[in-house]
Design a protein around this motif. Structure first.
Motif, short mmCIF file in Angstrom:
data_model
loop_
_atom_site.label_atom_id
_atom_site.label_comp_id
_atom_site.label_asym_id
_atom_site.label_seq_id
_atom_site.Cartn_x
_atom_site.Cartn_y
_atom_site.Cartn_z
N ASN A 23 0.81 -1.23 0.00
CA ASN A 23 0.00 0.00 0.00
C ASN A 23 0.83 1.27 0.00
O ASN A 23 0.29 2.36 -0.05
CB ASN A 23 -0.99 -0.02 1.17
N ALA A 107 -6.95 0.65 -6.55
CA ALA A 107 -5.87 1.63 -6.36
C ALA A 107 -5.54 2.33 -7.69
O ALA A 107 -4.89 3.37 -7.70
CB ALA A 107 -4.63 0.93 -5.82
N ILE A 132 -15.26 -5.90 -0.01
CA ILE A 132 -15.38 -5.36 1.35
C ILE A 132 -16.23 -4.11 1.42
O ILE A 132 -16.41 -3.53 2.49
CB ILE A 132 -13.98 -5.10 1.98
N ARG A 135 -17.01 1.34 -1.63
CA ARG A 135 -15.75 2.07 -1.84
C ARG A 135 -15.88 3.19 -2.88
O ARG A 135 -15.27 3.17 -3.94
CB ARG A 135 -14.63 1.09 -2.18
N VAL A 137 -15.57 7.07 -4.51
CA VAL A 137 -14.40 7.96 -4.66
C VAL A 137 -14.83 9.43 -4.57
O VAL A 137 -14.12 10.32 -5.05
CB VAL A 137 -13.67 7.70 -6.00
N PHE A 175 -13.63 12.51 5.26
CA PHE A 175 -13.13 11.35 6.00
C PHE A 175 -11.64 11.24 5.67
O PHE A 175 -11.24 11.53 4.54
CB PHE A 175 -13.87 10.07 5.56
N GLU A 203 -1.70 7.46 7.70
CA GLU A 203 -1.08 6.14 7.57
C GLU A 203 0.38 6.26 7.14
O GLU A 203 0.72 7.15 6.32
CB GLU A 203 -1.87 5.29 6.58
N ILE A 341 -14.40 0.97 9.55
CA ILE A 341 -13.91 1.62 8.32
C ILE A 341 -14.68 1.16 7.09
O ILE A 341 -15.08 1.97 6.26
CB ILE A 341 -12.39 1.35 8.13
#
Ligand code: EPZ
Length: 432
Positions: A23, A107, A132, A135, A137, A175, A203, A341
């Motif tokens: 990542n 990504a 998951i 998601r 954008v 966020f 991160e 999350i």
């Protein structure tokens, strides 16, 4: 499709080398779009996602080639290093990122900011959801609009344009999105004027990208904090940058030590990037000790159950939630695990239940009651981190566990079965 077979019950001991972070490597590769000069990345992991992104970048005109990890001092060409790659973009040959490439890996949406910043336009497929979650954008797009881009959504594509270049601006993130922070960091690096990203993600992979951009000539203040100030430059130059160690790979192997009652040194890992997970491991009864090569995890007793709530950095990372849940399924007591999350990151639960785990899910919360033993079973990987939690469960389950669809694992873990076998696990990859 490959499968992984595990016979549980072995205690893991020894050392494992932690490689460059997936990542971090992904956004770092995209940063090459910002300059015509070579960007050389070292400590690159060998992962499917890296190959997928390299193919996408080549479709934009990026020349990807092996590189030497050290600059040749006296001009003598040094041997290429298997973990060093150069990314050179003399010119952007195509500003469209096609759906069939983007859908494989979300990504890919990171090319949006750099393409608009360097070329003044981009047409990038909406990534679509994944296992998951949906998601979206929206935070990426709102931020780019605040930097002066015209954004339109048409036929499933994002059409962004800034024919006279981007202009600096203030971007409050709704966020602290990792990807949005990275997209906007790269875009603002070439914008005209100063930008401030507020509520930025903190991160370590975001900070690693920021440090690489600075080595390319970007002017970024506040690295590691939730407010990043970027003073745009007319152009960036090439650089050489080592990818930061993968804290999620390290956390996964640390949990492998805890769940098998083992003793593993994680060579190359950065303990300060794993404060919350290492605190959790100490709370469950494991011992964490720093070494001069990284840190060591040992456990000589059954874990005690503790509650877990994921959050943004520096809180407990969502990317280790599934792995921690595997540990809680055989811990003493009950654990409440809250996933804050992503809206659907419990895909590992039904598979763990098939192995005898006692888990009840209500919305974003799972109640895990520890059992004495799990039972090996045929299980299916659904997404990257869920797969690694099934591997961890298989390491301690009685009997044989066969995990199918292991391509999910190969996206983010380099040769996981070889590394675990070297630590003493009875594990092998088998063809279909
Ligand atoms: C990055 O994804 C990581 N991927 C993920 O790792 C990681 O789980 C995630 O950050 C959180 O730490 C890479 O770095 C390649 P986000 P990203 O934007 O950037 C919502 C793995 O296993 N959101 O911080 O996509 C989003 O839906 C992967 O290695 C919006 O609503 O994560 C999610 O609920 C999985 N609108 C939350 O924010 C947006 O515009 C966090 O997403 C963007 C995000």
């Amino acid at each position: 499709m490959d499968r992984i077979r595990i016979s549980g019950g072995r205690r893991l001991a020894g050392e494992v080398t932690i490689r460059g972070a997936k990542n971090a490597a992904l956004p770092l590769m995209v940063a090459a779009l910002l300059t015509e000069e070579p960007l050389i990345l070292t400590n690159m992991p060998h992962l499917a996602d890296i190959d997928t992104l390299a193919a996408l970048l080549e479709s934009h005109g990026v020349v990807v080639a092996p590189a030497a990890s050290e600059p040749d001092s006296a001009g003598a060409a040094t041997e290429p290093d298997e973990r060093a790659l150069s990314f050179t973009v003399p010119e952007i040959t195509n500003t469209t990122a096609e759906y069939d490439l983007v859908r494989k890996m979300r990504a890919s949406v990171l090319v949006l900011g750099p393409l608009v910043a360097r070329e003044g336009r981009a047409r990038v497929s909406l990534p679509g959801g994944c296992a998951i979650g949906s998601r979206p954008v929206d935070i990426h797009l709102d931020g780019l609009a605040r930097l002066g881009a015209e954004i339109e959504l048409r036929d499933g594509y994002i059409e962004a344009s800034a024919p006279n270049g981007l202009t600096g601006g203030t971007v409050p993130l709704a966020f602290p999105s990792v990807g949005a922070t990275e997209n906007l960091l790269m875009a603002a690096s070439l914008a005209d004027g100063q930008s401030v990203i507020q509520n930025a993600a903190r991160e370590p992979e975001v900070s690693d990208l920021a440090r690489c951009l600075v080595s390319m000539g970007a002017d970024i203040e506040g690295i590691g904090t939730s407010e990043l100030t970027i003073t745009g430059q007319p152009r960036l130059k090439g650089a050489r940058h080592a990818v930061v160690a993968d804290r999620i790979e390290a956390g996964t192997y640390a949990i492998a030590a805890a769940i098998t009652g083992g003793d593993i040194e994680l060579v190359g890992a950065v303990a300060e990037h794993l404060e919350a997970p290492l605190q959790l491991l100490e709370q469950v009864g494991a011992t964490v000790s720093q070494t001069d090569r990284g840190f060591r995890i040992s456990a000589d007793q059954r874990a005690h159950a503790v509650d877990i709530a994921t959050s943004t950095y520096p809180g407990f990372p969502t990317d280790l939630q599934a792995q921690a849940m595997a540990l809680m399924t055989v811990a003493e007591g009950a654990s409440v695990i809250s996933e804050t999350i992503f809206e659907n990151r419990f895909m590992h639960v039904p598979e763990l239940i098939r192995m005898g785990a006692d888990i009840t899910v209500r919305g974003g919360t799972a109640m895990v009651r520890g059992v004495e033993r799990l039972r090996g079973a045929p299980v299916m990987a659904t997404d990257l981190r869920a797969s690694s939690s099934l591997v961890l469960a298989g390491l301690v389950a009685d009997g044989e566990t066969m995990i199918s669809r292991v391509y999910h694992i190969d996206r983010g873990y380099e040769r996981i079965e070889e590394k675990l076998a070297a630590l003493g696990a009875d594990i092998e990859r088998v063809g279909t």
